[in-house]
Scaffold this active site. Structure first.
Site, short mmCIF file in Angstrom:
data_model
loop_
_atom_site.label_atom_id
_atom_site.label_comp_id
_atom_site.label_asym_id
_atom_site.label_seq_id
_atom_site.Cartn_x
_atom_site.Cartn_y
_atom_site.Cartn_z
N CYS A 163 0.85 -1.20 0.00
CA CYS A 163 0.00 0.00 0.00
C CYS A 163 0.89 1.26 0.00
O CYS A 163 1.71 1.44 0.91
CB CYS A 163 -0.91 0.00 1.23
SG CYS A 163 -1.76 -1.58 1.42
N CYS A 179 -10.44 -0.05 18.75
CA CYS A 179 -10.11 -0.63 17.44
C CYS A 179 -8.69 -1.19 17.48
O CYS A 179 -7.75 -0.47 17.81
CB CYS A 179 -10.16 0.43 16.35
SG CYS A 179 -11.69 1.34 16.33
N CYS A 199 -13.66 -3.31 17.54
CA CYS A 199 -13.42 -3.31 16.09
C CYS A 199 -12.02 -3.87 15.87
O CYS A 199 -11.12 -3.64 16.69
CB CYS A 199 -13.51 -1.87 15.55
SG CYS A 199 -13.34 -1.79 13.74
FE1 SF4 Z 1 -1.40 -2.14 3.57
FE2 SF4 Z 1 -2.47 -2.60 6.00
FE3 SF4 Z 1 -0.15 -3.68 5.31
FE4 SF4 Z 1 -0.27 -1.05 5.67
S1 SF4 Z 1 -0.59 -2.60 7.22
S2 SF4 Z 1 0.81 -2.13 4.02
S3 SF4 Z 1 -2.33 -0.64 4.94
S4 SF4 Z 1 -2.11 -4.09 4.37
#
Ligand code: SF4
Ligand code: SAM
Ligand code: DTB
Length: 336
Positions: free
Chosen positions: A57, A97, A128
């Site tokens: 990401c 969360c 959550c």
């Molecule tokens: Fe992606 Fe979540 Fe991993 Fe960050 S922690 S790289 S947002 S999957």
């Protein structure tokens, strides 16, 4: 309503682009029909497993592929989670969360994860988790432990998703949301604004969420917090008015959902946050840290609540119960 298209992209685009005063008025009107406009939920985040994530990401400081310096930690002990949750509750948070930097949890982690859910629920807090993609058996275990919400963001439009993440697809994301919804766990899904996307990406993201067989009961709207060493470290800043428009559109398309003003508040003025609340946001993360990134200090938020006459929304796990409604119910019950 199941399976029906509730909003067209064209309708949503028109709403998003209304003159700002019309847009805010409409969002606030929708908001008042379903929520007490002076109540904002305080939520607390905890990173239960930090760094070393296999996904790529482009916004994330925790991806091993971004060359991030953040070391990979192990899943933290259940007792530590419960200690932190108790502190958060004492500080006024009603929602807890727990987030892990995983593509998906391993089955060997499930006993600890379910113990965390059970322990936090026993404190009387809404629970959550956000752990990445889930398999059917993992969803069932979390549901049986009493998990209220599962957070899994679609992050942006289907079109722009490929520019931001290559290690999984938009459809992978939707498949986990389907599993979560079908297991009867409430869905928390939203996205990030300010990643260099176009206006239509923000609109399409929200239409995708609103048109799910059931709209997510919780919709986090994050402002990108640019992270050093990530591909989005130097992305051009988005005009904050566009952020408010996104919050307002989320409120209008998903009238009964909690719209959460999530990451990025540390860079927002009081005035901008007030505008987000007016546009229909009714939850914030409190405490100095989100998962890894900074967040406003507690006294700053206390001052903001006081200045705006905001109250903390009471805990709830089923349906929307605000303090006023809860007091009315209590009075009616006492009178019986
Ligand atoms: Fe992606 Fe979540 Fe991993 Fe960050 S922690 S790289 S947002 S999957
Ligand atoms: N690994 C899991 C996953 O990605 O689903 C859970 C944790 S992940 C950090 C949770 C969400 O935080 C992401 O989906 C993204 O929307 C948000 N997020 C992560 N980094 C961010 C950043 N730098 N700025 C704003 N939001 C961010
Ligand atoms: C969400 O949409 N935002 C929260 C929560 N869901 C898990 C996470 C924000 C993370 C911000 C970056 C960080 O703290 O590392």
């Amino acid at each position: 309503m199941s399976g029906q298209q509730k909003w067209t992209v064209e309708e949503a685009r028109e709403i998003y682009n209304k003159p700002f005063m019309h847009l805010l008025y409409e969002a606030q009107t929708v908001h008042r029909a379903h929520f007490d406009p002076n109540q904002v939920q305080r939520s607390k985040l905890l990173s239960i497993k930090t760094g070393g994530c296999a996904e790529d990401c482009a916004y994330c400081s925790q991806s091993a592929r971004n060359g991030s310096k953040l070391p990979a930690s192990k899943l933290i002990e259940v007792e530590r989670v419960l200690e932190q949750a108790k502190k958060a509750k004492e500080g006024g948070a009603t929602r807890y969360c727990m987030g892990a930097a995983w593509s998906s949890p391993k089955d060997r982690d499930m006993d600890m994860l379910t113990a965390m859910v059970e322990g936090v629920k026993a404190l009387g807090m809404e629970t959550c988790m956000t752990l990445g993609m889930l398999e059917d058996n993992q969803v069932v275990r979390l549901k049986n432990a009493g998990l209220d919400y599962y957070n899994h963001n679609i992050d942006t439009s289907e079109r722009y998703y490929k520019e931001i993440i290559t290690t999984r697809s938009f459809d992978d994301r939707l498949a986990t949301l389907t599993r979560v919804r079908e297991a009867g766990i409430k869905v928390c899904s939203g996205g990030i604004v300010g990643m260099g996307e176009k206006m239509m990406d923000r609109v399409e993201m929200l239409v995708t969420l609103a048109n799910l067989p059931e709209a997510p009961q919780s919709v986090p709207v994050n402002m990108l917090m640019p992270q050093a060493d990530t591909p989005l470290a130097n992305v051009e800043k988005l005009d904050p008015i566009e952020f408010v428009r996104t919050v307002a559109l989320a409120r209008i398309l998903m009238p009964t959902s909690h719209v959460r003003l999530s990451a990025g508040r540390s860079e927002m003025s009081d005035e901008l946050q007030a505008m987000c609340f007016f546009a229909g946001a009714n939850s914030i993360f409190v405490g100095e840290t989100l998962l890894t990134a900074e967040n406003p200090e507690e006294d700053k938020d206390a001052a903001l609540f006081a200045k705006l006459g905001l109250e903390t929304m009471a805990a709830f796990t089923e349906g929307r119960v605000c303090e006023k409604e809860a007091a009315d119910v209590a009075a009616a019950t006492a009178a019986e």
